[in-house]
Write a protein that holds these residues in place. Structure first.
Motif, PDB file in Angstrom:
ATOM      1  N   PHE A  89       0.831  -1.199   0.000  1.00 39.11           N
ATOM      2  CA  PHE A  89       0.000   0.000   0.000  1.00 39.11           C
ATOM      3  C   PHE A  89       0.871   1.256   0.000  1.00 39.11           C
ATOM      4  N   LEU A  90       1.937   1.227   0.790  1.00 38.97           N
ATOM      5  CA  LEU A  90       2.817   2.385   0.880  1.00 38.97           C
ATOM      6  C   LEU A  90       3.533   2.634  -0.446  1.00 38.97           C
ATOM      7  N   VAL A  91       3.875   1.541  -1.164  1.00 40.93           N
ATOM      8  CA  VAL A  91       4.446   1.705  -2.504  1.00 40.93           C
ATOM      9  C   VAL A  91       3.436   2.402  -3.413  1.00 40.93           C
ATOM     10  N   LEU A  92       2.181   1.958  -3.331  1.00 41.22           N
ATOM     11  CA  LEU A  92       1.105   2.566  -4.133  1.00 41.22           C
ATOM     12  C   LEU A  92       0.932   4.038  -3.788  1.00 41.22           C
ATOM     13  N   ILE A  93       0.946   4.355  -2.495  1.00 42.15           N
ATOM     14  CA  ILE A  93       0.782   5.744  -2.065  1.00 42.15           C
ATOM     15  C   ILE A  93       1.966   6.595  -2.527  1.00 42.15           C
ATOM     16  N   GLY A  94       3.172   6.011  -2.499  1.00 46.81           N
ATOM     17  CA  GLY A  94       4.349   6.715  -2.999  1.00 46.81           C
ATOM     18  C   GLY A  94       4.212   7.077  -4.466  1.00 46.81           C
ATOM     19  N   VAL A  95       3.680   6.144  -5.273  1.00 49.94           N
ATOM     20  CA  VAL A  95       3.446   6.413  -6.698  1.00 49.94           C
ATOM     21  C   VAL A  95       2.410   7.520  -6.866  1.00 49.94           C
ATOM     22  N   VAL A  96       1.359   7.480  -6.036  1.00 54.68           N
ATOM     23  CA  VAL A  96       0.313   8.506  -6.105  1.00 54.68           C
ATOM     24  C   VAL A  96       0.894   9.889  -5.775  1.00 54.68           C
TER      25      VAL A  96
END
Length: 249
Positions: free
Chosen positions: A192-199
């Motif tokens: 999830f944190l990887v996804l949030i970083g991309v966002v």
């Protein structure tokens, strides 16, 4: 002076903002929980409290400096024809930091021991708090911009932020213990944190991604993993019962 008490618009804005601040704080809780989990058990609760206290302070300071926050949207320089503002720069750097940290943590969690065969060292308390404070600034900026866009009254914004952080404070303990107990949930949280970083990176380059899609995907993934955990628990109990019957016979 007390006219706001009987104003339904004030209360609707307050409760809506509290709910949104809590939703926006989920990624902050996940990050704090994972970092606090690297500390010795007796230091984890203190790290979570200090981390959320830092989040509260950073949000309140940004709210009290609204004129500065507004100026963050003014372009500072251009890269390949794309204008970069102070807000964009903070989001880009925060996204890169979150991506690097998340990927590193995923690698560490896939290795139970270090390269020399010895258990990995626990993180220092100071380093964990510093990392939490760095990401708190990024998450706080997102939170404050949302608050400014929804409510015009500074007092309502401050009250909503304080209430939402208090709710997150009480929720962070159970969430952290649940994440520590189930390694698969921890890996999911890191993804999830990887996804949030991309966002965050996308937002920094003015590529808006609806948070509704992100949170729906996160909620769906969590529900699926909770079902998997329950299924594994049932299989484990069934296996223990069969072993007990075999031993008794």
């Amino acid at each position: 002076m007390w006219d706001w008490v009987s104003n339904p618009e004030i209360w609707i804005g307050f409760f809506t903002l509290v709910a949104l601040e809590i939703v926006l704080g989920i990624d902050n809780i996940i990050f704090i929980s994972i970092l606090a989990g690297k500390l010795p058990e007796h230091q984890r609760d203190r790290a979570r409290v200090l981390g959320l206290a830092a989040a509260l302070i950073s949000r309140l300071l940004l709210l009290l400096a609204l004129s500065w926050v507004v100026k963050l949207t003014e372009p500072l320089f251009a890269v390949f024809g794309h204008e970069i503002s102070g807000r964009d720069l903070i989001l880009i750097l925060g996204g890169l930091f979150l991506l690097a940290k998340s990927v590193t943590e995923i690698g560490h969690n896939m290795e139970l021991k270090g390269d020399d065969g010895k258990p990995r060292k626990v993180a220092s308390f100071a380093s964990v708090i510093v990392q939490i404070m760095i990401l708190d600034i990024v998450f706080s900026l997102d939170s404050v911009i949302t608050a400014v866009g929804m409510v015009n009254e500074l007092g309502v914004m401050v009250a909503a932020v304080i209430v939402s952080v208090l709710v997150m404070l009480f929720a962070s303990g159970p969430i952290s213990r649940f994440v520590d107990k189930h390694p698969s949930i921890k890996m999911l949280a890191l993804s999830f944190l990887v996804l949030i970083g991309v966002v965050l990176l996308a937002e920094g380059f003015d590529q808006h991604i609806s948070k509704g899609y992100i949170y729906f995907a996160m909620a769906f993934s969590v529900i699926v993993e909770l079902l998997n955990i329950r299924m594994r628990s049932r299989h484990a109990k069934q296996s223990d019962q069969e072993k007990a019957q075999d031993s008794s016979s």
